[in-house]
Design a protein around this motif. Structure first.
Motif, PDB file in Angstrom:
ATOM      1  N   ALA A 112       0.830  -1.208   0.000  1.00  0.00           N
ATOM      2  CA  ALA A 112       0.000   0.000   0.000  1.00  0.00           C
ATOM      3  C   ALA A 112       0.860   1.252   0.000  1.00  0.00           C
ATOM      4  CB  ALA A 112      -0.931  -0.011   1.207  1.00  0.00           C
ATOM      5  N   GLY A 113       1.961   1.233   0.761  1.00  0.00           N
ATOM      6  CA  GLY A 113       2.843   2.397   0.809  1.00  0.00           C
ATOM      7  C   GLY A 113       3.449   2.722  -0.537  1.00  0.00           C
ATOM      8  N   LEU A 114       3.916   1.712  -1.243  1.00  0.00           N
ATOM      9  CA  LEU A 114       4.510   1.934  -2.566  1.00  0.00           C
ATOM     10  C   LEU A 114       3.454   2.414  -3.559  1.00  0.00           C
ATOM     11  CD1 LEU A 114       6.869  -1.183  -2.734  1.00  0.00           C
ATOM     12  CD2 LEU A 114       7.525   1.205  -2.358  1.00  0.00           C
ATOM     13  N   MET A 115       2.250   1.892  -3.446  1.00  0.00           N
ATOM     14  CA  MET A 115       1.169   2.334  -4.333  1.00  0.00           C
ATOM     15  C   MET A 115       0.798   3.791  -4.067  1.00  0.00           C
ATOM     16  SD  MET A 115      -1.258  -1.075  -4.237  1.00  0.00           S
ATOM     17  CE  MET A 115      -2.612  -0.277  -5.125  1.00  0.00           C
ATOM     18  N   ALA A 116       0.804   4.200  -2.805  1.00  0.00           N
ATOM     19  CA  ALA A 116       0.489   5.590  -2.473  1.00  0.00           C
ATOM     20  C   ALA A 116       1.559   6.535  -3.017  1.00  0.00           C
ATOM     21  CB  ALA A 116       0.364   5.747  -0.955  1.00  0.00           C
ATOM     22  N   LEU A 117       2.817   6.123  -2.938  1.00  0.00           N
ATOM     23  CA  LEU A 117       3.890   6.936  -3.506  1.00  0.00           C
ATOM     24  C   LEU A 117       3.735   7.051  -5.022  1.00  0.00           C
ATOM     25  CD1 LEU A 117       6.894   5.602  -1.417  1.00  0.00           C
ATOM     26  CD2 LEU A 117       6.079   7.970  -1.452  1.00  0.00           C
ATOM     27  N   ASP A 118       3.401   5.955  -5.663  1.00  0.00           N
ATOM     28  CA  ASP A 118       3.181   5.981  -7.102  1.00  0.00           C
ATOM     29  C   ASP A 118       2.013   6.887  -7.461  1.00  0.00           C
ATOM     30  OD1 ASP A 118       3.806   4.793  -9.809  1.00  0.00           O
ATOM     31  OD2 ASP A 118       1.715   4.163  -9.621  1.00  0.00           O
ATOM     32  N   ASP A 119       0.972   6.860  -6.633  1.00  0.00           N
ATOM     33  CA  ASP A 119      -0.191   7.718  -6.844  1.00  0.00           C
ATOM     34  C   ASP A 119       0.206   9.191  -6.792  1.00  0.00           C
ATOM     35  OD1 ASP A 119      -3.183   8.043  -6.999  1.00  0.00           O
ATOM     36  OD2 ASP A 119      -2.876   8.967  -5.032  1.00  0.00           O
ATOM     37  N   ALA A 120       1.155   9.505  -5.928  1.00  0.00           N
ATOM     38  CA  ALA A 120       1.618  10.894  -5.793  1.00  0.00           C
ATOM     39  C   ALA A 120       2.656  11.277  -6.833  1.00  0.00           C
ATOM     40  CB  ALA A 120       2.205  11.106  -4.397  1.00  0.00           C
ATOM     41  N   GLY A 121       3.215  10.284  -7.504  1.00  0.00           N
ATOM     42  CA  GLY A 121       4.296  10.563  -8.443  1.00  0.00           C
ATOM     43  C   GLY A 121       5.627  10.769  -7.749  1.00  0.00           C
ATOM     44  N   LEU A 122       5.790  10.128  -6.576  1.00  0.00           N
ATOM     45  CA  LEU A 122       7.023  10.237  -5.811  1.00  0.00           C
ATOM     46  C   LEU A 122       7.738   8.892  -5.766  1.00  0.00           C
ATOM     47  CD1 LEU A 122       5.734  12.417  -2.838  1.00  0.00           C
ATOM     48  CD2 LEU A 122       7.320  13.148  -4.630  1.00  0.00           C
ATOM     49  N   MET A 123       8.993   8.931  -5.324  1.00  0.00           N
ATOM     50  CA  MET A 123       9.799   7.732  -5.211  1.00  0.00           C
ATOM     51  C   MET A 123      10.033   7.411  -3.737  1.00  0.00           C
ATOM     52  SD  MET A 123      10.369   7.040  -8.400  1.00  0.00           S
ATOM     53  CE  MET A 123      11.766   5.889  -8.388  1.00  0.00           C
ATOM     54  N   LEU A 124      10.396   6.176  -3.457  1.00  0.00           N
ATOM     55  CA  LEU A 124      10.703   5.779  -2.097  1.00  0.00           C
ATOM     56  C   LEU A 124      11.831   6.626  -1.511  1.00  0.00           C
ATOM     57  CD1 LEU A 124       9.905   3.749   0.066  1.00  0.00           C
ATOM     58  CD2 LEU A 124      11.547   2.137  -0.912  1.00  0.00           C
ATOM     59  N   ALA A 125      12.763   7.046  -2.365  1.00  0.00           N
ATOM     60  CA  ALA A 125      13.875   7.880  -1.909  1.00  0.00           C
ATOM     61  C   ALA A 125      13.414   9.243  -1.412  1.00  0.00           C
ATOM     62  CB  ALA A 125      14.887   8.057  -3.039  1.00  0.00           C
ATOM     63  N   ASP A 126      12.198   9.661  -1.771  1.00  0.00           N
ATOM     64  CA  ASP A 126      11.672  10.949  -1.314  1.00  0.00           C
ATOM     65  C   ASP A 126      11.194  10.903   0.136  1.00  0.00           C
ATOM     66  OD1 ASP A 126      11.871  12.467  -3.800  1.00  0.00           O
ATOM     67  OD2 ASP A 126      10.287  11.154  -4.565  1.00  0.00           O
ATOM     68  N   VAL A 127      10.939   9.712   0.647  1.00  0.00           N
ATOM     69  CA  VAL A 127      10.362   9.564   1.989  1.00  0.00           C
ATOM     70  C   VAL A 127      11.438   9.722   3.060  1.00  0.00           C
ATOM     71  CG1 VAL A 127       9.160   7.994   3.557  1.00  0.00           C
ATOM     72  CG2 VAL A 127       8.558   8.024   1.122  1.00  0.00           C
ATOM     73  N   ASP A 128      11.203  10.621   4.000  1.00  0.00           N
ATOM     74  CA  ASP A 128      12.151  10.770   5.105  1.00  0.00           C
ATOM     75  C   ASP A 128      11.489  10.637   6.470  1.00  0.00           C
ATOM     76  OD1 ASP A 128      10.818  13.175   5.146  1.00  0.00           O
ATOM     77  OD2 ASP A 128      12.602  14.435   4.918  1.00  0.00           O
ATOM     78  N   ALA A 129      10.220  10.219   6.486  1.00  0.00           N
ATOM     79  CA  ALA A 129       9.540   9.976   7.761  1.00  0.00           C
ATOM     80  C   ALA A 129       8.506   8.872   7.572  1.00  0.00           C
ATOM     81  CB  ALA A 129       8.864  11.242   8.265  1.00  0.00           C
ATOM     82  N   LEU A 130       8.495   7.935   8.514  1.00  0.00           N
ATOM     83  CA  LEU A 130       7.544   6.828   8.489  1.00  0.00           C
ATOM     84  C   LEU A 130       6.663   6.865   9.731  1.00  0.00           C
ATOM     85  CD1 LEU A 130       9.836   3.848   7.391  1.00  0.00           C
ATOM     86  CD2 LEU A 130       8.265   5.158   5.943  1.00  0.00           C
ATOM     87  N   TYR A 131       5.370   6.715   9.500  1.00  0.00           N
ATOM     88  CA  TYR A 131       4.390   6.654  10.596  1.00  0.00           C
ATOM     89  C   TYR A 131       3.603   5.364  10.426  1.00  0.00           C
ATOM     90  CZ  TYR A 131       5.315  11.660  11.248  1.00  0.00           C
ATOM     91  OH  TYR A 131       5.907  12.876  11.486  1.00  0.00           O
ATOM     92  N   ILE A 132       3.525   4.575  11.493  1.00  0.00           N
ATOM     93  CA  ILE A 132       2.919   3.256  11.364  1.00  0.00           C
ATOM     94  C   ILE A 132       2.434   2.778  12.722  1.00  0.00           C
ATOM     95  CG2 ILE A 132       5.129   2.062  11.697  1.00  0.00           C
ATOM     96  CD1 ILE A 132       4.181   0.003   9.592  1.00  0.00           C
ATOM     97  N   CYS A 133       1.421   1.939  12.708  1.00  0.00           N
ATOM     98  CA  CYS A 133       0.933   1.276  13.923  1.00  0.00           C
ATOM     99  C   CYS A 133       0.411  -0.082  13.491  1.00  0.00           C
ATOM    100  CB  CYS A 133      -0.165   2.100  14.591  1.00  0.00           C
ATOM    101  SG  CYS A 133      -0.906   1.303  16.039  1.00  0.00           S
ATOM    102  N   GLN A 134       1.204  -1.111  13.665  1.00  0.00           N
ATOM    103  CA  GLN A 134       0.837  -2.445  13.217  1.00  0.00           C
ATOM    104  C   GLN A 134       0.207  -3.268  14.347  1.00  0.00           C
ATOM    105  OE1 GLN A 134       0.892  -1.927   9.918  1.00  0.00           O
ATOM    106  NE2 GLN A 134       1.801  -3.933   9.542  1.00  0.00           N
ATOM    107  N   PRO A 135      -0.641  -4.227  13.988  1.00  0.00           N
ATOM    108  CA  PRO A 135      -1.313  -5.018  15.031  1.00  0.00           C
ATOM    109  C   PRO A 135      -0.411  -6.030  15.715  1.00  0.00           C
ATOM    110  CG  PRO A 135      -1.872  -5.864  12.865  1.00  0.00           C
ATOM    111  CD  PRO A 135      -1.065  -4.620  12.629  1.00  0.00           C
TER     112      PRO A 135
END
Length: 383
Positions: free
Chosen positions: A35-58
């Motif tokens: 889902a994260g990679l798809m959201a970046l693609d939706d924005a037209g951004l690359m994984l290298a653009d990400v400098d902050a991760l927010y997550i809460c896994q079960p």
């Protein structure tokens, strides 16, 4: 101390959902990353653009570290706030403040769970609270049953009122191809459903599904130049009132009363401005409580309000237009999905697209009505 929020200066630039319903063969983190990679693609951004991760896994106490490792990146900042389904609204608030301060440049907020195909169940015995454990409550059902029973006692709320919430959610889901539960549902079906924790029946409970969701947030001036129209974050606020519901002063009132008022004040909007509300409906009582506490109707008026058809297709306040946790999906935590549906409505991309949506409210619930958080999203016309 007054609330300070960078109204509209940050925006959702990309979004995605993946694996809704059943996604056999995937781990929770694999779904999240997809889902994260798809959201970046939706924005037209690359994984290298990400400098902050927010997550809460079960299923991962160190999910922020696992996510960074899985993606193969070295973020400047990670946040693994664990307030349950409301955590993702708090993530948006934190990310917006950090982005506006120049502390980070691009935040990826993601969640995923394989709860259904991994054999998980909605309800499990609760042993963490020593005062509740001797009574063998079902967690989290019994806590919500207590709130439901009290609302019925105080305000005359009926099982028919609760069923109206489920029927409205199913009516939206029926025309959403991504929704997991689209079969017809009737009032008789709801009233005859198996009782689990009185007065909550099977029909009052959210789904147990797989699924993942992600959004990308960056500064609005940057988002304007990306692939999709930006969805500005106008306000975001949270309120934590207790852990166990037995500590509540009044089981018929939640922290949504506080988080909603603060978020709307930050956004500079009134109820009349809100075109749709996406509410965390883990149980039918949630929708009634949140409609009241967020100010869409008076305290005790939620039952008749939903029974009037106000939140169903064609109603005056479209609520959970994707089908919500009751009929769209509920992979353990639903909060992030409310914001995605609100953003889709503003971008004009929702399955059940409404006309002229410039402001959407998304509300998350964590624990047993314990933590509440509200985000107000807008179109660029609201800036």
């Amino acid at each position: 101390m007054s609330d300070a929020f960078p109204r509209g200066r940050t925006s959702i630039a990309g979004l995605a959902t993946y694996g809704i319903g059943e996604a056999p063969g995937y781990t929770a983190m694999e779904l999240t990353a997809k889902a994260g990679l798809m959201a970046l693609d939706d924005a037209g951004l690359m994984l290298a653009d990400v400098d902050a991760l927010y997550i809460c896994q079960p299923d991962d106490f160190f999910a922020g570290l696992t996510f960074a490792e899985y993606l193969g990146i070295h973020p400047r900042y990670t946040d693994n706030n664990r307030t349950g389904g409301s955590a993702f609204m708090s993530h948006v608030a934190s990310a917006a403040l950090a982005l506006d301060a120049g502390y980070i440049d691009c935040a990826l907020i993601a969640y995923g769970s394989n709860q259904r195909t991994a054999g998980g169940k909605l309800s499990t015995p609760m042993t963490s609270n020593r005062w509740d454990a001797p009574y063998k409550p079902l967690f989290p059902l019994t806590s919500y049953a207590l709130a439901t029973q009290r609302h019925m006692h105080e305000y005359g709320t009926t099982r028919e009122h609760l069923a109206s919430v489920a029927l409205s959610a199913r009516a939206w889901a029926t025309t959403n191809p991504e929704a997991f539960a689209r079969d017809p549902l009737t009032m008789d079906d709801c009233l005859s459903a198996r009782m689990i924790s009185t007065p909550i029946s099977r029909a009052d409970c959210c789904l147990v599904t797989d699924g993942a969701a992600a959004i990308v947030i960056t500064r609005t001036d940057r988002a304007r130049d990306l692939a999709k129209p930006p969805v500005p974050v106008l306000g975001a606020a949270a309120a934590a009132w207790w852990n166990s519901i037995v500590q509540a002063e009044d089981m018929t009132v939640t922290g949504a009363k506080e988080s909603g008022a603060r978020a709307m004040a930050m956004a500079g909007v009134t109820h009349a401005d809100i075109g749709t509300a996406q509410l965390y409906d883990a149980f039918t009582i949630n929708t009634i409580l949140f409609l009241e506490d967020l100010g869409f109707c008076g305290k005790g008026e939620g039952g008749p309000f939903v029974a009037s058809g106000a939140i169903a297709p064609g109603g005056s306040l479209p609520v959970n237009t994707n089908g919500g946790g009751l009929s769209y999906c509920h992979p353990g935590m639903y909060g992030l999905f409310t914001m995605i549906e609100g953003a889709r409505q503003i971008r004009g991309e929702a399955a059940n697209q409404l006309s002229g949506i410039d402001v959407a409210l998304a509300h998350g619930n964590g624990g047993t009505l314990s933590s509440q958080a509200t985000v107000i999203l807008g179109s660029t016309a609201t800036l």
